[in-house]
Design an enzyme around this catalytic site. Structure first.
Site, PDB file in Angstrom:
ATOM      1  N   ASN A 209     -69.588  74.009   1.989  1.00  0.00           N
ATOM      2  CA  ASN A 209     -69.719  73.202   0.767  1.00  0.00           C
ATOM      3  C   ASN A 209     -68.342  72.712   0.349  1.00  0.00           C
ATOM      4  O   ASN A 209     -67.338  73.032   0.982  1.00  0.00           O
ATOM      5  CB  ASN A 209     -70.409  74.009  -0.336  1.00  0.00           C
ATOM      6  CG  ASN A 209     -69.600  75.233  -0.716  1.00  0.00           C
ATOM      7  OD1 ASN A 209     -68.482  75.124  -1.180  1.00  0.00           O
ATOM      8  ND2 ASN A 209     -70.156  76.431  -0.476  1.00  0.00           N
ATOM      9  N   LYS A 287     -72.881  76.847  22.291  1.00  0.00           N
ATOM     10  CA  LYS A 287     -72.989  75.585  21.549  1.00  0.00           C
ATOM     11  C   LYS A 287     -74.361  74.947  21.800  1.00  0.00           C
ATOM     12  O   LYS A 287     -74.790  74.848  22.965  1.00  0.00           O
ATOM     13  CB  LYS A 287     -71.877  74.632  22.011  1.00  0.00           C
ATOM     14  CG  LYS A 287     -71.856  73.353  21.237  1.00  0.00           C
ATOM     15  CD  LYS A 287     -70.777  72.410  21.729  1.00  0.00           C
ATOM     16  CE  LYS A 287     -70.990  71.043  21.115  1.00  0.00           C
ATOM     17  NZ  LYS A 287     -70.183  70.020  21.760  1.00  0.00           N
ATOM     18  N   ASP A 305     -76.230  88.202  -2.624  1.00  0.00           N
ATOM     19  CA  ASP A 305     -75.597  87.667  -3.838  1.00  0.00           C
ATOM     20  C   ASP A 305     -74.479  88.639  -4.221  1.00  0.00           C
ATOM     21  O   ASP A 305     -74.748  89.767  -4.645  1.00  0.00           O
ATOM     22  CB  ASP A 305     -76.629  87.515  -4.959  1.00  0.00           C
ATOM     23  CG  ASP A 305     -76.037  86.742  -6.117  1.00  0.00           C
ATOM     24  OD1 ASP A 305     -74.936  87.103  -6.577  1.00  0.00           O
ATOM     25  OD2 ASP A 305     -76.663  85.751  -6.546  1.00  0.00           O
ATOM     26  N   ILE A 306     -73.252  88.187  -4.038  1.00  0.00           N
ATOM     27  CA  ILE A 306     -72.102  89.087  -4.238  1.00  0.00           C
ATOM     28  C   ILE A 306     -71.963  89.460  -5.707  1.00  0.00           C
ATOM     29  O   ILE A 306     -71.772  90.621  -6.062  1.00  0.00           O
ATOM     30  CB  ILE A 306     -70.821  88.412  -3.700  1.00  0.00           C
ATOM     31  CG1 ILE A 306     -70.996  88.181  -2.194  1.00  0.00           C
ATOM     32  CG2 ILE A 306     -69.592  89.262  -3.981  1.00  0.00           C
ATOM     33  CD1 ILE A 306     -70.027  87.209  -1.577  1.00  0.00           C
ATOM     34  N   PHE A 324     -69.438  82.492 -12.277  1.00  0.00           N
ATOM     35  CA  PHE A 324     -69.411  81.075 -12.638  1.00  0.00           C
ATOM     36  C   PHE A 324     -70.813  80.503 -12.483  1.00  0.00           C
ATOM     37  O   PHE A 324     -71.617  81.009 -11.700  1.00  0.00           O
ATOM     38  CB  PHE A 324     -68.455  80.297 -11.732  1.00  0.00           C
ATOM     39  CG  PHE A 324     -67.036  80.349 -12.203  1.00  0.00           C
ATOM     40  CD1 PHE A 324     -66.277  81.491 -12.000  1.00  0.00           C
ATOM     41  CD2 PHE A 324     -66.461  79.276 -12.870  1.00  0.00           C
ATOM     42  CE1 PHE A 324     -64.968  81.559 -12.448  1.00  0.00           C
ATOM     43  CE2 PHE A 324     -65.149  79.336 -13.322  1.00  0.00           C
ATOM     44  CZ  PHE A 324     -64.406  80.477 -13.104  1.00  0.00           C
TER      45      PHE A 324
END
Ligand code: C5P
Length: 401
Positions: A209, A287, A305-306, A324
């Site tokens: 991301n 690959k 989920d940390i 956040f």
């Protein structure tokens, strides 16, 4: 020790300027990073090259240099430091400071700074004892400027008396004392996550991301500067490792969680990383090839989920767990429910809709959501957000004691 501390050293024009080179060396030996501003007078006594070699940084000299201004504006120069040191400080620079004059880079930085200033005066004994200098000194002291020296002794001009600049080790000690008094998080441990995660598809491809890591890195640096023993667990970014933090570089969400768990116990955890929600369930060992049989179907699996895991850690839950919430609409309402769902103490909610430029940008507009309610912060730089958050953390931990 001065690990993670950033000193802006202003060297003005006196014979004692040669001692400032030793000061740079001593401050760096103690762990500080030192950035130098050299006045025109200072450059008569030491060269930018020697200060640059000792500080291993660029030396700033000119207020009107387009290159300098583009790289590091004069306002940012003094704000990026934790302490501004003027050594040697001539009678002239003291007078300018007292008057608020800003006619070169050094005096402009001094007028623009919001940081503490430590001054090591050095001048002829008669200049030092002159009523004008003493009046300037009184004005500056009243404004909270810190002084070290001058010492009494033989002077380069052949006279004897007060006016010799304090020795470099005395100035370095004064810098250390200043930070010792201003390290409210010393003895605390902090864990910060930052950056994106990369979730591998095959040996050469990954899902990622656009997180830059700027906010998380700035928070880790802000906590470290306030004395916290800080571990920064970061996914891949283009940022340098902040000074004074223990760095753990990871790629995937699962690696990030393992690194966080290895960094416990901590008093404070700030999860600023943009962790990928999903990974590819089975990473291809070779690959993936275009072999004519259509596009590959990637089966996804949910990542840990940390933030939620740290919030639910049985024996070693940090006292303050902060997450956040990057939202594009109903920012505060979503953040409130996220806080409850994840079990953390605070959520810093921000609007990341494309028009805000928050993702990857320099600024952020935060709403701090806690059990006590919502605080709306004005738009500010990510560095200022980090400083404000660190101050709020100090307040909170202090109040909890
Ligand atoms: O659920 P969402 O991704 O919006 O939550 C954002 C917050 O949760 C951030 O603090 C982020 O660091 C944290 N998070 C996490 N692990 C995940 C997903 C998000 O720590 N897998």
């Amino acid at each position: 020790m001065l690990h993670g501390k950033r000193v802006l050293l202003i060297v003005s024009g006196g014979i004692a300027a040669y001692k400032s080179q030793e000061l740079v060396r001593l401050l760096r030996k103690r762990g500080a990073s030192v950035r130098c501003v050299l006045t025109r007078g200072g450059a008569q006594f030491v060269t930018p090259l020697s200060l640059s070699a000792l500080s291993e940084d660029k030396v700033y000299t000119d207020l009107f240099s387009l290159t300098d201004e583009a790289e590091m504006g004069h306002i940012q120069l003094s704000r990026d430091a934790d302490l501004v040191v003027v050594a040697p400080a001539t009678a002239d620079i003291l007078a300018k400071m007292a008057q608020g004059q800003a006619d070169d880079l050094a005096t402009t930085a001094l007028l623009a700074t919001d940081k503490d200033v430590l001054v090591a005066p050095a001048m002829n004994v008669r200049m030092w004892t002159h009523a004008a200098t003493q009046a300037n000194l009184a004005t500056l002291r009243e404004r909270g400027v810190h002084f070290i020296g001058p010492n009494e002794g033989d002077m380069a001009c052949g006279e004897f008396g007060p006016g010799r600049m304090a020795e470099p080790d005395e100035i370095a000690d004064a810098v250390s004392d200043f930070f010792e008094d201003s390290a409210p998080l010393s003895g605390r441990r902090a864990l910060v996550t930052s950056g994106p995660t990369h979730e591998p598809i095959d040996p050469v491809r990954y899902i990622a991301n656009r997180s830059s890591g700027r906010q998380g890195h700035a928070i880790a640096a802000a906590l470290a500067r306030r004395g916290a023993l800080t571990t920064l667990v970061s996914g891949p970014t283009n940022l340098p490792d902040p000074a004074g933090v223990q760095m753990i570089h990871v790629e995937s969400a699962r690696e990030m969680l393992a690194a966080c768990e290895s960094a416990l116990p901590a008093d404070i955890a700030v999860c600023a990383a943009a962790v990928a929600d999903w990974r590819v369930a089975t990473q291809a060992s070779e690959k993936l090839k275009k072999n004519g049989s259509g596009v590959p179907a990637l089966e996804m699996a949910e990542n840990p989920d940390i933030l939620a895991t740290l919030s639910a850690t049985a024996n070693t839950r940090p006292d303050l767990v902060i997450g956040f919430a990057a939202e594009t609409e109903d920012v505060v309402a979503h953040a409130q429910s996220k806080r409850e769902r994840k079990g953390c103490d605070w959520i810093l909610a921000n609007d990341v809709s494309p028009e805000t430029g928050t993702f990857g940008g320099a600024d952020n507009t935060i709403h701090l959501v806690s059990a006590a309610g919502v605080e709306d912060w004005p738009t500010m730089s990510k560095i200022d957000v980090a400083d404000r958050l660190a101050e709020r953390i100090i307040e909170q931990l202090g109040a909890a004691e």
